[in-house]
Design a protein around this motif. Structure first.
Motif, PDB file in Angstrom:
ATOM      1  N   LYS A  52       4.000   0.334 -13.264  1.00 20.22           N
ATOM      2  CA  LYS A  52       2.652   0.269 -13.834  1.00 20.22           C
ATOM      3  C   LYS A  52       1.798  -0.656 -12.976  1.00 20.22           C
ATOM      4  O   LYS A  52       2.304  -1.603 -12.403  1.00 20.22           O
ATOM      5  CB  LYS A  52       2.704  -0.265 -15.261  1.00 20.22           C
ATOM      6  CG  LYS A  52       3.549   0.570 -16.193  1.00 20.22           C
ATOM      7  CD  LYS A  52       3.684  -0.098 -17.535  1.00 20.22           C
ATOM      8  CE  LYS A  52       4.627   0.714 -18.411  1.00 20.22           C
ATOM      9  NZ  LYS A  52       4.873   0.044 -19.683  1.00 20.22           N
ATOM     10  N   PRO A  53       0.499  -0.411 -12.906  1.00 19.09           N
ATOM     11  CA  PRO A  53      -0.355  -1.331 -12.145  1.00 19.09           C
ATOM     12  C   PRO A  53      -0.534  -2.663 -12.876  1.00 19.09           C
ATOM     13  O   PRO A  53      -0.564  -2.714 -14.102  1.00 19.09           O
ATOM     14  CB  PRO A  53      -1.681  -0.584 -12.024  1.00 19.09           C
ATOM     15  CG  PRO A  53      -1.668   0.445 -13.093  1.00 19.09           C
ATOM     16  CD  PRO A  53      -0.237   0.739 -13.421  1.00 19.09           C
ATOM     17  N   TYR A  76      -8.486  -5.131 -19.585  1.00 18.21           N
ATOM     18  CA  TYR A  76      -7.155  -5.041 -20.187  1.00 18.21           C
ATOM     19  C   TYR A  76      -7.190  -4.151 -21.430  1.00 18.21           C
ATOM     20  O   TYR A  76      -6.348  -3.257 -21.587  1.00 18.21           O
ATOM     21  CB  TYR A  76      -6.671  -6.454 -20.527  1.00 18.21           C
ATOM     22  CG  TYR A  76      -5.340  -6.529 -21.214  1.00 18.21           C
ATOM     23  CD1 TYR A  76      -4.184  -6.092 -20.589  1.00 18.21           C
ATOM     24  CD2 TYR A  76      -5.236  -7.070 -22.486  1.00 18.21           C
ATOM     25  CE1 TYR A  76      -2.953  -6.181 -21.223  1.00 18.21           C
ATOM     26  CE2 TYR A  76      -4.013  -7.174 -23.122  1.00 18.21           C
ATOM     27  CZ  TYR A  76      -2.879  -6.715 -22.486  1.00 18.21           C
ATOM     28  OH  TYR A  76      -1.663  -6.813 -23.119  1.00 18.21           O
ATOM     29  N   TYR A  79      -7.639  -0.355 -20.417  1.00 16.70           N
ATOM     30  CA  TYR A  79      -6.585   0.353 -19.691  1.00 16.70           C
ATOM     31  C   TYR A  79      -5.152   0.047 -20.120  1.00 16.70           C
ATOM     32  O   TYR A  79      -4.222   0.680 -19.616  1.00 16.70           O
ATOM     33  CB  TYR A  79      -6.716   0.067 -18.195  1.00 16.70           C
ATOM     34  CG  TYR A  79      -7.921   0.707 -17.568  1.00 16.70           C
ATOM     35  CD1 TYR A  79      -8.006   2.083 -17.399  1.00 16.70           C
ATOM     36  CD2 TYR A  79      -8.985  -0.079 -17.135  1.00 16.70           C
ATOM     37  CE1 TYR A  79      -9.104   2.674 -16.815  1.00 16.70           C
ATOM     38  CE2 TYR A  79     -10.093   0.501 -16.545  1.00 16.70           C
ATOM     39  CZ  TYR A  79     -10.154   1.873 -16.392  1.00 16.70           C
ATOM     40  OH  TYR A  79     -11.249   2.447 -15.807  1.00 16.70           O
ATOM     41  N   ARG A  80      -4.945  -0.881 -21.015  1.00 19.83           N
ATOM     42  CA  ARG A  80      -3.554  -1.260 -21.315  1.00 19.83           C
ATOM     43  C   ARG A  80      -2.749  -0.126 -21.916  1.00 19.83           C
ATOM     44  O   ARG A  80      -1.555   0.009 -21.639  1.00 19.83           O
ATOM     45  CB  ARG A  80      -3.478  -2.514 -22.166  1.00 19.83           C
ATOM     46  CG  ARG A  80      -3.835  -2.338 -23.612  1.00 19.83           C
ATOM     47  CD  ARG A  80      -3.608  -3.625 -24.354  1.00 19.83           C
ATOM     48  NE  ARG A  80      -4.169  -3.528 -25.677  1.00 19.83           N
ATOM     49  CZ  ARG A  80      -4.197  -4.502 -26.521  1.00 19.83           C
ATOM     50  NH1 ARG A  80      -3.698  -5.675 -26.183  1.00 19.83           N
ATOM     51  NH2 ARG A  80      -4.725  -4.348 -27.703  1.00 19.83           N
ATOM     52  N   LEU A  84      -1.991  -0.450 -17.572  1.00 20.75           N
ATOM     53  CA  LEU A  84      -2.433  -1.623 -16.819  1.00 20.75           C
ATOM     54  C   LEU A  84      -2.119  -2.911 -17.573  1.00 20.75           C
ATOM     55  O   LEU A  84      -2.316  -3.000 -18.781  1.00 20.75           O
ATOM     56  CB  LEU A  84      -3.943  -1.576 -16.558  1.00 20.75           C
ATOM     57  CG  LEU A  84      -4.511  -2.830 -15.864  1.00 20.75           C
ATOM     58  CD1 LEU A  84      -4.095  -2.873 -14.396  1.00 20.75           C
ATOM     59  CD2 LEU A  84      -6.019  -2.888 -16.000  1.00 20.75           C
ATOM     60  N   THR A  85      -1.659  -3.894 -16.824  1.00 17.05           N
ATOM     61  CA  THR A  85      -1.519  -5.243 -17.345  1.00 17.05           C
ATOM     62  C   THR A  85      -2.345  -6.171 -16.473  1.00 17.05           C
ATOM     63  O   THR A  85      -2.403  -6.000 -15.265  1.00 17.05           O
ATOM     64  CB  THR A  85      -0.052  -5.699 -17.327  1.00 17.05           C
ATOM     65  OG1 THR A  85       0.702  -4.856 -18.192  1.00 17.05           O
ATOM     66  CG2 THR A  85       0.093  -7.135 -17.793  1.00 17.05           C
ATOM     67  N   LEU A 153      -4.359  -6.393  -6.983  1.00 24.79           N
ATOM     68  CA  LEU A 153      -3.915  -5.244  -7.759  1.00 24.79           C
ATOM     69  C   LEU A 153      -2.574  -4.804  -7.195  1.00 24.79           C
ATOM     70  O   LEU A 153      -2.481  -4.396  -6.030  1.00 24.79           O
ATOM     71  CB  LEU A 153      -4.931  -4.101  -7.698  1.00 24.79           C
ATOM     72  CG  LEU A 153      -4.544  -2.841  -8.484  1.00 24.79           C
ATOM     73  CD1 LEU A 153      -4.349  -3.139  -9.978  1.00 24.79           C
ATOM     74  CD2 LEU A 153      -5.582  -1.743  -8.283  1.00 24.79           C
ATOM     75  N   ARG A 156       1.789   0.796  -8.616  1.00 24.36           N
ATOM     76  CA  ARG A 156       2.957   1.225  -9.386  1.00 24.36           C
ATOM     77  C   ARG A 156       4.252   1.078  -8.601  1.00 24.36           C
ATOM     78  O   ARG A 156       5.322   1.006  -9.184  1.00 24.36           O
ATOM     79  CB  ARG A 156       2.740   2.659  -9.842  1.00 24.36           C
ATOM     80  CG  ARG A 156       1.578   2.752 -10.830  1.00 24.36           C
ATOM     81  CD  ARG A 156       1.240   4.177 -11.122  1.00 24.36           C
ATOM     82  NE  ARG A 156       2.362   4.759 -11.858  1.00 24.36           N
ATOM     83  CZ  ARG A 156       2.245   5.684 -12.761  1.00 24.36           C
ATOM     84  NH1 ARG A 156       1.074   6.180 -13.053  1.00 24.36           N
ATOM     85  NH2 ARG A 156       3.299   6.162 -13.376  1.00 24.36           N
ATOM     86  N   ILE A 179      -8.050   0.813  -9.905  1.00 22.00           N
ATOM     87  CA  ILE A 179      -7.191   0.914 -11.090  1.00 22.00           C
ATOM     88  C   ILE A 179      -7.019   2.379 -11.482  1.00 22.00           C
ATOM     89  O   ILE A 179      -5.906   2.844 -11.757  1.00 22.00           O
ATOM     90  CB  ILE A 179      -7.762   0.077 -12.253  1.00 22.00           C
ATOM     91  CG1 ILE A 179      -7.617  -1.410 -11.947  1.00 22.00           C
ATOM     92  CG2 ILE A 179      -7.065   0.433 -13.574  1.00 22.00           C
ATOM     93  CD1 ILE A 179      -8.375  -2.319 -12.886  1.00 22.00           C
ATOM     94  N   GLU A 182      -4.557   4.096  -9.245  1.00 25.92           N
ATOM     95  CA  GLU A 182      -3.166   3.725  -9.546  1.00 25.92           C
ATOM     96  C   GLU A 182      -2.677   4.358 -10.833  1.00 25.92           C
ATOM     97  O   GLU A 182      -1.534   4.761 -10.924  1.00 25.92           O
ATOM     98  CB  GLU A 182      -3.011   2.203  -9.606  1.00 25.92           C
ATOM     99  CG  GLU A 182      -2.915   1.563  -8.263  1.00 25.92           C
ATOM    100  CD  GLU A 182      -1.834   2.170  -7.389  1.00 25.92           C
ATOM    101  OE1 GLU A 182      -0.651   2.199  -7.784  1.00 25.92           O
ATOM    102  OE2 GLU A 182      -2.168   2.613  -6.285  1.00 25.92           O
ATOM    103  N   LEU A 183      -3.541   4.442 -11.818  1.00 20.43           N
ATOM    104  CA  LEU A 183      -3.132   5.061 -13.079  1.00 20.43           C
ATOM    105  C   LEU A 183      -2.912   6.563 -12.927  1.00 20.43           C
ATOM    106  O   LEU A 183      -2.120   7.150 -13.656  1.00 20.43           O
ATOM    107  CB  LEU A 183      -4.167   4.775 -14.168  1.00 20.43           C
ATOM    108  CG  LEU A 183      -4.228   3.324 -14.627  1.00 20.43           C
ATOM    109  CD1 LEU A 183      -5.428   3.093 -15.542  1.00 20.43           C
ATOM    110  CD2 LEU A 183      -2.930   2.912 -15.326  1.00 20.43           C
TER     111      LEU A 183
END
Length: 189
Positions: A52-53, A76, A79-80, A84-85, A153, A156, A179, A182-183
């Motif tokens: 995960k990013p 956060y 996208y959490r 995303l964290t 950042l 993954r 982001i 990456e997602l």
């Protein structure tokens, strides 16, 4: 053959492992090798976010950028659920702007209603830097923190895919695009 670092160094010293193999082993190191002590106990282990990013941000309570906590929390929240964290790493390295201990830092992050993980205060620059930041400097030597609220950042795959200077706000289109990329990417191992 799986060998820990000491084992690798021992094999290298005995001449049983060529230096090139050692370099290749270290080059495979990812952010997942690192952890931080949590701000109020426990441990923030990056391996817990594997695949995960992760946005790692060095923070400070008395900085002109401290209001970025609000946008970091919004990022956060946005996208959490998609993976995303955000991890905040308080540091007193720049301008002495994080002079307090855990109680004072906690009071600051609570005032911004921060819910993302926060680590204990850490050094983020120079030879005494936390191991994560020394690794990040080896991955991105020209993009190390120059001030508070520098953002890395982690993709993954566990490598740094982007770095953003302090003056790039968390809701800047550059960060959002990175982001989102990456997602959208499938996790690779």
């Amino acid at each position: 053959m799986t060998v820990d670092r000491r084992g690798l160094l021992g094999l290298l010293a005995l001449g049983l492992l060529p230096a090139q193999a050692l370099a290749q082993e270290f080059s495979r190191m990812t952010a997942y090798a690192f952890s931080f002590a949590g701000l109020n106990g426990g441990e923030v282990r990056l391996v817990d976010y594997a695949g995960k990013p992760v946005l790692v941000v060095n923070t400070a309570s008395f900085c002109g950028y401290t209001n970025q906590y609000t946008a970091l929390e919004a990022l956060y929240e946005r996208y959490r659920d998609r993976g995303l964290t955000v991890i905040g790493v308080p540091s007193n390295d720049f301008g002495g702007q994080e002079p307090g201990g855990a109680p004072e830092i906690t009071a600051t992050v609570e005032s911004f209603k921060v819910q993302f993980p926060m680590t204990e205060k850490s050094v983020v620059k120079g030879p005494s830097a936390h191991r994560f930041y020394r690794w990040a400097a080896s991955e991105r030597p020209k993009e190390t923190p120059a001030w508070n609220f520098h953002k890395f950042l982690i993709g993954r795959d566990g490598h740094i895919v982007a770095a953003f200077a302090s003056n790039v706000a968390p809701d800047d289109p550059q960060i959002i695009a990175a982001i989102e990329r990456e997602l959208a990417e499938p996790a690779s191992n």
